[in-house]
Design an enzyme around this catalytic site. Sequence first.
Site, PDB file in Angstrom:
ATOM      1  N   CYS A 112       0.832  -1.211   0.000  1.00 55.21           N
ATOM      2  CA  CYS A 112       0.000   0.000   0.000  1.00 55.21           C
ATOM      3  C   CYS A 112       0.869   1.264   0.000  1.00 55.21           C
ATOM      4  CB  CYS A 112      -0.911  -0.005   1.227  1.00 55.21           C
ATOM      5  SG  CYS A 112      -2.039   1.402   1.265  1.00 55.21           S
TER       6      CYS A 112
ATOM      7  N   CYS B 135     -19.565  -5.892   3.909  1.00 55.83           N
ATOM      8  CA  CYS B 135     -18.883  -4.641   4.225  1.00 55.83           C
ATOM      9  C   CYS B 135     -17.551  -4.665   3.481  1.00 55.83           C
ATOM     10  CB  CYS B 135     -18.648  -4.543   5.730  1.00 55.83           C
ATOM     11  SG  CYS B 135     -17.822  -3.007   6.218  1.00 55.83           S
TER      12      CYS B 135
ATOM     13  N   CYS C  11     -19.326   2.402   8.647  1.00 55.74           N
ATOM     14  CA  CYS C  11     -18.638   1.731   9.744  1.00 55.74           C
ATOM     15  C   CYS C  11     -17.368   2.537   9.970  1.00 55.74           C
ATOM     16  CB  CYS C  11     -18.311   0.291   9.335  1.00 55.74           C
ATOM     17  SG  CYS C  11     -17.165  -0.522  10.465  1.00 55.74           S
TER      18      CYS C  11
HETATM   19 FE1  SF4 Z   1      -2.800   1.218   3.407  1.00 50.95          FE
HETATM   20 FE2  SF4 Z   1      -5.050   1.020   4.845  1.00 50.95          FE
HETATM   21 FE3  SF4 Z   1      -2.686   0.064   5.801  1.00 50.95          FE
HETATM   22 FE4  SF4 Z   1      -3.035   2.689   5.617  1.00 50.95          FE
HETATM   23  S1  SF4 Z   1      -4.224   1.261   6.916  1.00 50.95           S
HETATM   24  S2  SF4 Z   1      -1.213   1.543   4.943  1.00 50.95           S
HETATM   25  S3  SF4 Z   1      -4.285   2.829   3.783  1.00 50.95           S
HETATM   26  S4  SF4 Z   1      -3.810  -0.686   4.039  1.00 50.95           S
END
Ligand code: SF4
Length: 314
Positions: free
Chosen positions: A48, A124, A184
């Site tokens: 991510c 969800c 949510c």
């Molecule tokens: Fe990515 Fe969500 Fe983890 Fe943040 S919480 S690094 S946006 S997967």
Amino acid sequence: MTTLDEIRTIYQLPFPELLWRAMSIHRAHHDPADIQRCALLSIKTGGCPEDCRYCAQSAHYDTGVAPTPLMTVEEVSRRAQRAKERGATRFCLGAAWRESKEGAPFERVLEMVREVRRLGLEACVTLGMLTEEQAHRLKEAGLTAYNHNLDTSRRHYPNIISTRLYDERMQTIRHVQKAGIAVCCGGILGLGENEEDRLMLLAELAALDPPPESIPINCLVPIPGTPLEQAAPVDPIELVRLVATARILFPRARVRLSAGRDRMSRELQALCFLAGANSIFFGDTLLTAPNPSEHADAEMFRDLGLPDFSAASS
Ligand code: SF4
Ligand code: SAM
Ligand code: DTB
């Protein structure tokens, strides 16, 4: 609207008084023996681009989580059927995306939602930021709720995430609400915030209109390799106080005792259920981190005399 002062007054009540009020409100709006079981599945893990300092899936940290491609609809269907057989009523799909992708991946997620709904489960998803158009398409596919956490107070947020703004989170929540999907939305305790930050998070949630349908209260699962790997554990009494305060502020919501249960005693979890928590994630893993085993949860529910966990243990 509930002010921060009012929230603080509730939170700081003598513990027995706080618990009594939370229990009374809980009983007025819910069957206290009804604890919702949600199954959680990571449909796209790791890699991510966001830098959330708690997260195993951020590409910014070396956590040993290998990125995966987006799962197939068939695999999601298999997992959802299995979760249903084990007593789940809600199936939650998580993707390690900054924002929901357009094109084929999004179409596939829509098909996953339709499939989960076809199986008779609530669906969800949590896909990062959404456009208004995407929210409408998810609604059309039958989505029950969209998970998008504010995580912490507005003022503490920049210490935890630098790649997006609190207001961007708010905007996605508005898109979800506008599409008529239940929100949510909750947070994480144990990110180095203080009591005031936690209450400020509750005030942000209380300002949402309509209020969230469900409120996940996560305790940080410290992930080796992330900047928060050494964060101190959450004080159990503070956790119960926060759950009770959330129950009082959001009488109708499902308050979900989410990540971090694997480090909680059964007694602490039982206190949280008394204080008004009425939902959990069950299954041996959350997205990447451990959760209590299905067997341990089935046993805890049996010992607490809470119904309907027998199917899960057989
Ligand atoms: Fe990515 Fe969500 Fe983890 Fe943040 S919480 S690094 S946006 S997967
Ligand atoms: N990428 C999407 C997003 O951030 O909105 C969806 C997936 S993200 C993993 C979902 C939520 O899980 C986060 O908002 C955060 O509240 C929670 N979370 C992630 N890692 C956690 C951890 N180590 N401990 C506790 N909660 C965590
Ligand atoms: C939420 O508030 N908690 C869940 C769900 N929403 C998506 C995720 C918890 C993730 C815990 C860390 C992990 O498994 O990597």
